[in-house]
Design an enzyme around this catalytic site. Structure first.
Site, mmCIF file in Angstrom:
data_model
loop_
_atom_site.group_PDB
_atom_site.id
_atom_site.type_symbol
_atom_site.label_atom_id
_atom_site.label_comp_id
_atom_site.label_asym_id
_atom_site.label_seq_id
_atom_site.Cartn_x
_atom_site.Cartn_y
_atom_site.Cartn_z
ATOM 1 C CB SER A 25 -0.864 -0.041 1.270
ATOM 2 O OG SER A 25 -2.030 0.706 1.103
ATOM 3 N N PRO A 26 0.472 2.313 -0.682
ATOM 4 C CG PRO A 26 -0.537 3.744 -2.210
ATOM 5 C CD PRO A 26 -0.781 2.503 -1.415
ATOM 6 C CB CYS A 28 3.608 9.494 3.237
ATOM 7 S SG CYS A 28 2.464 10.195 2.083
ATOM 8 C CB ALA A 60 0.742 10.247 -1.436
ATOM 9 C CD GLN A 102 -1.679 7.083 -3.215
ATOM 10 O OE1 GLN A 102 -0.899 7.538 -2.394
ATOM 11 N NE2 GLN A 102 -2.818 6.509 -2.863
ATOM 12 C CE1 TYR A 189 -3.666 14.396 2.706
ATOM 13 C CE2 TYR A 189 -4.017 12.109 2.109
ATOM 14 C CZ TYR A 189 -3.484 13.060 2.963
ATOM 15 O OH TYR A 189 -2.774 12.671 4.068
ATOM 16 N NE ARG A 237 -5.483 3.503 -0.912
ATOM 17 C CZ ARG A 237 -4.688 3.025 0.051
ATOM 18 N NH1 ARG A 237 -4.163 3.845 0.941
ATOM 19 N NH2 ARG A 237 -4.400 1.747 0.111
ATOM 20 N N GLY A 340 0.034 -2.337 4.436
ATOM 21 C CA GLY A 340 0.923 -1.225 4.767
ATOM 22 C C GLY A 340 1.817 -1.556 5.939
ATOM 23 N NE ARG A 341 -1.378 0.317 9.993
ATOM 24 C CZ ARG A 341 -2.546 0.575 10.560
ATOM 25 N NH1 ARG A 341 -2.593 1.340 11.621
ATOM 26 N NH2 ARG A 341 -3.662 0.060 10.066
HETATM 27 C C1 LIG Z 1 3.393 5.517 7.380
HETATM 28 C C2 LIG Z 1 2.127 5.514 6.547
HETATM 29 C C3 LIG Z 1 2.101 6.249 5.388
HETATM 30 C C4 LIG Z 1 0.969 6.237 4.558
HETATM 31 N N1 LIG Z 1 0.979 6.912 3.371
HETATM 32 C C5 LIG Z 1 -0.045 6.775 2.509
HETATM 33 C C6 LIG Z 1 0.022 7.316 1.204
HETATM 34 O O1 LIG Z 1 1.040 7.856 0.775
HETATM 35 N N2 LIG Z 1 -1.062 7.169 0.399
HETATM 36 C C7 LIG Z 1 -2.196 6.519 0.828
HETATM 37 O O2 LIG Z 1 -3.152 6.427 0.055
HETATM 38 N N3 LIG Z 1 -2.257 5.959 2.037
HETATM 39 C C8 LIG Z 1 -1.218 6.043 2.875
HETATM 40 N N4 LIG Z 1 -1.255 5.414 4.076
HETATM 41 C C9 LIG Z 1 -2.357 4.475 4.347
HETATM 42 C C10 LIG Z 1 -1.901 3.057 3.939
HETATM 43 O O3 LIG Z 1 -1.658 2.973 2.556
HETATM 44 C C11 LIG Z 1 -2.952 1.991 4.318
HETATM 45 O O4 LIG Z 1 -4.135 2.245 3.618
HETATM 46 C C12 LIG Z 1 -3.227 1.969 5.809
HETATM 47 O O5 LIG Z 1 -2.020 1.981 6.554
HETATM 48 C C13 LIG Z 1 -4.055 0.743 6.197
HETATM 49 O O6 LIG Z 1 -3.391 -0.442 5.855
HETATM 50 P P1 LIG Z 1 -2.548 -1.311 6.950
HETATM 51 O O7 LIG Z 1 -3.495 -1.611 8.082
HETATM 52 O O8 LIG Z 1 -2.139 -2.541 6.201
HETATM 53 O O9 LIG Z 1 -1.395 -0.478 7.389
HETATM 54 C C14 LIG Z 1 -0.160 5.467 4.929
HETATM 55 C C15 LIG Z 1 -0.141 4.753 6.135
HETATM 56 C C16 LIG Z 1 1.000 4.748 6.933
HETATM 57 C C17 LIG Z 1 1.015 3.916 8.183
#
Ligand SMILES: Cc1cc2nc3c(=O)[nH]c(=O)nc-3n(C[C@H](O)[C@H](O)[C@H](O)COP(=O)(O)O)c2cc1C
Length: 386
Positions: A25-26, A28, A60, A102, A189, A237, A340-341
């Site tokens: 997942s994207p 930042c 992003a 993204q 956003y 998204r 993501g995490r």
């Molecule tokens: C450190 C961090 C940075 C993130 N940056 C973005 C981002 O750049 N674009 C986005 O759409 N979501 C972003 N998210 C949301 C994640 O892509 C993801 O949707 C969210 O963490 C839930 O998934 P997870 O439970 O597997 O972490 C970010 C989340 C985290 C923790």
């Protein structure tokens, strides 16, 4: 990877074959320099490719300087920025993974400090995080919350310029070597802020009823699709629900419109319009408390949009286990699993999932530089458990 697991089996979309259905997942990283990728982006993203993730989405990435969340966010509004991403895409491809980008505009949530500094709005001109903080834009002059700048309400001419700006970024993403592209239409956003009646109080063609509020998202999508090669997949998204007037029914309608304009996958996230954490809708349709996020809490959105809009979906949000991910796919609730995490915590999650699901008995999916000794490690561990 082996076809005995759906999660680990390939998926074709347009001219691209994803080697499996695990997606980074994207995320930042707040580690760019004037929007230009640094060594951090290479180290960070290459890790997931080494770890066997099928589609590695870069974070992003702002389509213009004002569109960055923080002064340290990645950008793709110059050719130099695209050039700096080439080593990243080259390496991801060399590992058999697909590099994705993204593209985003932070709108009224821009010009803030990184989360480890509280994600606070920065006063215009503040240089604590590098580039001076800037004035922000949005659909209407409605600030995110107390203490945030009041955004400049974009004129129709400025909206038209931004649509072109998104398309220009898509063209640069091609040059940089990306093979999948996602439009960030979630988390409060710019694009989401046009969709939401809370932040969009316009009474021209870009506001008012659902059709008006969707117009910017759809124009961006049309322009990006025209600029992005027809053989490459396009993701969008969205925040499937935001608890403030944007509900799943609207997301289904939007997804149908996006599909008609050439979007291949709807990436189903939630929340963010007020800056608060993502919302979840309970069985009775009311938003759950923001802290209440059980495993797979957003999967129902991916399932409903997939079924009702007849489009591929990507599920995301607290998907942490191999069998959990496999079950979501087998039940037809989503087509791809974004993580993501859990991937940050364990970048080799995919390779371990293949072992758990017995889809990779010979460790065949490990990079060859590691495989020969990982196999020996497994043998040794069989003989005497540490
Ligand atoms: C450190 C961090 C940075 C993130 N940056 C973005 C981002 O750049 N674009 C986005 O759409 N979501 C972003 N998210 C949301 C994640 O892509 C993801 O949707 C969210 O963490 C839930 O998934 P997870 O439970 O597997 O972490 C970010 C989340 C985290 C923790």
């Amino acid at each position: 990877m082996s076809a005995s697991s759906l999660l680990l089996s390939p998926l074709n979309i347009r001219g691209v074959t994803f080697p499996n259905r695990v997606v980074l997942s994207p995320l930042c990283m707040y580690s760019a320099n004037c929007g230009v990728a640094t060594d951090w982006q290479f180290a960070h993203l290459s890790t997931f490719a080494r770890g066997g993730v099928g589609l590695v989405f870069a974070e992003a990435t702002a389509v213009e300087p004002r569109g960055r969340i923080t002064p340290r966010c990645l950008g793709i509004w110059t050719d130099e920025q695209a050039e700096a991403l080439k080593p990243v895409t080259r390496f991801i491809k060399s590992m058999g993974s697909v590099p994705g980008l993204q593209i985003a505009h932070a709108g009224r949530k821009a010009s803030a400090s990184p989360p480890w500094d509280g994600g606070k709005p920065l006063p215009v001109g503040d240089t604590s995080w590098g580039d001076p903080a800037w004035s922000i834009v949005g659909p209407s002059a409605v600030p995110l919350a107390d203490g945030w700048q009041t955004p400049h309400a974009l004129s129709e001419a400025e909206i038209a310029d931004l649509v072109t700006t998104f398309a220009d970024s898509a063209r640069r993403a091609v040059t940089a070597g990306f093979k999948a592209l996602e439009i960030h239409g979630a988390h409060g956003y710019l694009i989401h802020s046009f969709l939401s009646p809370l932040s969009n109080q316009r009474n021209d063609a870009y506001g008012g009823d659902l059709q008006g509020r969707m117009r910017f998202a759809l124009e961006v999508t049309e322009a990006v699709r025209a600029a992005w090669p027809p053989d490459l997949p396009l993701f969008f998204r969205l925040s499937a629900v935001d608890g403030k007037g944007w509900e799943i029914e609207e997301s289904v309608t939007l997804s149908r419109e996006l599909k008609a304009r050439g979007v291949d996958v709807i990436d189903c996230s939630a929340g963010g319009i007020t800056g608060a954490p993502a919302f979840r809708v309970k069985d009775d349709g009311t938003p759950a408390a923001s802290g209440d996020r059980p495993l797979g809490f957003q999967v129902p959105y991916a399932e409903q949009i997939r079924r009702e809009a007849e489009v591929k979906t990507m599920a995301v949000g607290r998907i942490v286990g191999a069998q959990q991910a496999e079950d979501i796919l087998i039940a037809g609730r989503a087509d791809l699993i974004a993580i993501g995490r859990e991937l940050m915590y364990n970048p080799f999650w995919t390779l371990h999932a293949a072992e758990t699901l017995e889809a990779d008995e010979a460790q065949a999916n490990w990079p060859e530089q590691y495989r020969w000794s990982i196999v020996r490690r497994a043998d040794l561990n069989q003989q005497s458990r540490p």
